[in-house]
Design a protein around this motif. Sequence first.
Motif, PDB file in Angstrom:
ATOM      1  N   SER A 147      22.445-108.912 -20.457  1.00  0.00           N
ATOM      2  CA  SER A 147      22.041-108.635 -21.834  1.00  0.00           C
ATOM      3  C   SER A 147      21.486-109.883 -22.518  1.00  0.00           C
ATOM      4  O   SER A 147      20.513-109.806 -23.282  1.00  0.00           O
ATOM      5  CB  SER A 147      23.224-108.089 -22.641  1.00  0.00           C
ATOM      6  OG  SER A 147      22.897-107.928 -24.000  1.00  0.00           O
ATOM      7  N   GLN A 164      17.970-110.155 -21.653  1.00  0.00           N
ATOM      8  CA  GLN A 164      17.182-109.140 -22.347  1.00  0.00           C
ATOM      9  C   GLN A 164      16.957-109.528 -23.802  1.00  0.00           C
ATOM     10  O   GLN A 164      15.843-109.387 -24.331  1.00  0.00           O
ATOM     11  CB  GLN A 164      17.898-107.784 -22.268  1.00  0.00           C
ATOM     12  CG  GLN A 164      17.948-107.183 -20.875  1.00  0.00           C
ATOM     13  CD  GLN A 164      18.764-105.903 -20.824  1.00  0.00           C
ATOM     14  OE1 GLN A 164      19.416-105.519 -21.802  1.00  0.00           O
ATOM     15  NE2 GLN A 164      18.747-105.232 -19.686  1.00  0.00           N
ATOM     16  N   LEU A 165      17.989-110.011 -24.456  1.00  0.00           N
ATOM     17  CA  LEU A 165      17.875-110.414 -25.851  1.00  0.00           C
ATOM     18  C   LEU A 165      16.856-111.540 -26.016  1.00  0.00           C
ATOM     19  O   LEU A 165      16.077-111.563 -26.983  1.00  0.00           O
ATOM     20  CB  LEU A 165      19.240-110.855 -26.390  1.00  0.00           C
ATOM     21  CG  LEU A 165      20.264-109.737 -26.616  1.00  0.00           C
ATOM     22  CD1 LEU A 165      21.665-110.317 -26.780  1.00  0.00           C
ATOM     23  CD2 LEU A 165      19.893-108.909 -27.840  1.00  0.00           C
ATOM     24  N   THR A 209      22.587-104.964 -25.580  1.00  0.00           N
ATOM     25  CA  THR A 209      21.318-105.430 -26.141  1.00  0.00           C
ATOM     26  C   THR A 209      20.902-104.591 -27.335  1.00  0.00           C
ATOM     27  O   THR A 209      20.511-105.127 -28.392  1.00  0.00           O
ATOM     28  CB  THR A 209      20.215-105.380 -25.066  1.00  0.00           C
ATOM     29  OG1 THR A 209      20.598-106.229 -23.976  1.00  0.00           O
ATOM     30  CG2 THR A 209      18.887-105.854 -25.626  1.00  0.00           C
ATOM     31  N   SER A 213      21.015-106.328 -31.093  1.00  0.00           N
ATOM     32  CA  SER A 213      19.705-106.500 -31.741  1.00  0.00           C
ATOM     33  C   SER A 213      19.627-105.695 -33.028  1.00  0.00           C
ATOM     34  O   SER A 213      19.040-106.150 -34.024  1.00  0.00           O
ATOM     35  CB  SER A 213      18.582-106.089 -30.787  1.00  0.00           C
ATOM     36  OG  SER A 213      18.699-104.729 -30.410  1.00  0.00           O
TER      37      SER A 213
END
Length: 612
Positions: free
Chosen positions: A523, A526-527, A603, A607
């Motif tokens: 994650s 991904q972030l 994620t 977010s």
Amino acid sequence: MATTDIAPRESSGQLGRKRIVNDMSVQVATVNGSGSQSSNTVLLRSIFQMGVPVSGKNLFPSNIAGLPTWYTIRANKDGYIGRKKEIDFLVAMNPETAQEDTLSLAAGASVLYDEPLGLNKLRDDLIFYSVPYDKLVAAVCPEAKLRKLVKNMVYVGVVANLLEIEMAEVEKAIRRQFAKKVKAANLNLAAAQAGFDYAKSSLKKGDAYFIQRMNETAGKIIIDGNSAAALGCMFAGCTVVTWYPITPSSSLVETMIEYMKEYRIGPDGKATFAIVQAEDELAAIGMVIGAGWAGARSMTATAGPGISLMSEFAGLAYYAEVPGVIWDIQRVGPSTGLPTRTSQGDMLSTAVLSHGDTKHIMLIPCSAAECFSMAQEAFNLAEQFQTLIFVMSDLDLGMNNWMSDPFEYPKEPIKRGKVLAKEDLQRLGGFGRYKDVDGDGVGYRTLPGTDHPAAAYFTRGSGHNEQSQYSERPDDYENNMERLNRKFETVRSFVPRPEITKGDKAKIGIIAYGTSHWGIIESRDQLRSEYSIETDYLRLRAYPFTREVHEFIEQHERVYVVEQNRDAQMLSLLKLDLKPELITRLRSISHLDGLPLDARSVTDELSMMEGK
């Protein structure tokens, strides 16, 4: 029940058009009791043997054979081995769930199905492969009663052909799986070969997924956490194991029985250990305490419902200061609950288990390697601090297949803590069992049978003075409670320290523990790539918290505590430990569907909370 969302998901626009190598999630949907576990293990090992990082997760029913079960294999060239939320390739073998499983897929995914199911009529945005399994298995398996079991190996061959997994590796995995059954190995190999040959001659490759040989698994092993824990406990010198069977902890002791029978038989042919199946969890923990008091390294393994039943005895061990180790393989509960679903739902209750002001030490492994190493740390800490140590694993870690480096042979000697021998008593003349001589809150003890008249003492619960004499005096009770708290504070310097990953600019921190770790590391990438959100990360490995945990929170404006329970249990423990002005920095991300934590869920939630 599908293991992904029911509504069809939007296509990424890449599937079926761009070659995707060593990056996929394969889900096999079968029936419990159909022999699919062997087939799934063979498929997993075949990919592993081609050098591709891989993990396998089993989702199975909690009651009887014949109900749906799913097995997910994650192959990823970058080493991500946490559960992937999206399924890329579905092997639909169960008529009861086939339609639901198919409808849950993202557009562009692949479906391999048994011909009579006719799944290709459901959607026009998936890639379908139809196979006449019954016809293929009948040709290689004359015995009709065995066909149900062998049928699953046919799909291994089909998948191997479609994904370009080498049949030599499939054969190697089958030979390993049926190492002591040559006839069964030959039969299963014939079934896999039949599936491979059919796919080669009759199926046209339409999806984008491929397995290609890498060199990322050289020297590594595949093992489940419970087996690793069993090995670790044996290496730690455990000689007494008491248990009452409960999912998902049973396999830990069952595996330990096999290890101990092989490696812990003396030269005279007699066992140097005792493993006892008790009548219930209360009896099991009572035996652990009795053996620990007598000087043995003793343990039990259980799950949340068993932990609850052990509450009163846990308090006795805390106040009487008797060592022992308890493995809690956490699951969804209570009672029958969902015993085959994973959870981190016992953290808060275990930290304060029993009555009065109890505080327990918890170790939190995230990998098979840590199950092995923390087993040894648990027994050393139990004797050093004369108390119970809870090792907080979970179903995902305990019962699923994990890729791991080989375990390191223990180099440190066993630490028995403050134990007085005859020679010590001759020199001292006596001792106060519950007296804090060294200022660390830990008293000295003797073991039964020590040959000195001053060795004897009464083992008591909360009502005693420094000399272990019965007392109801308020000052004795208060002194004892303060000393126990002082001991707990000392523990902070000896438990495993957290693992911290930091950059230079991150204002956001993430705290997680246990198997959540594998979703967090993915994650964070991904972030960074999708939202330009930089994060630092602290993985908790023990409770009580060390100074690094406080410092990490002080260094960040916002800290997200990610855990697999509803009520933010670890966050609650942090709040009890932190300065009031730091509490407002904490945020909670909870994952509570009973499935292992996936990166995408973290994620999406983080977010959104960051306003992205």
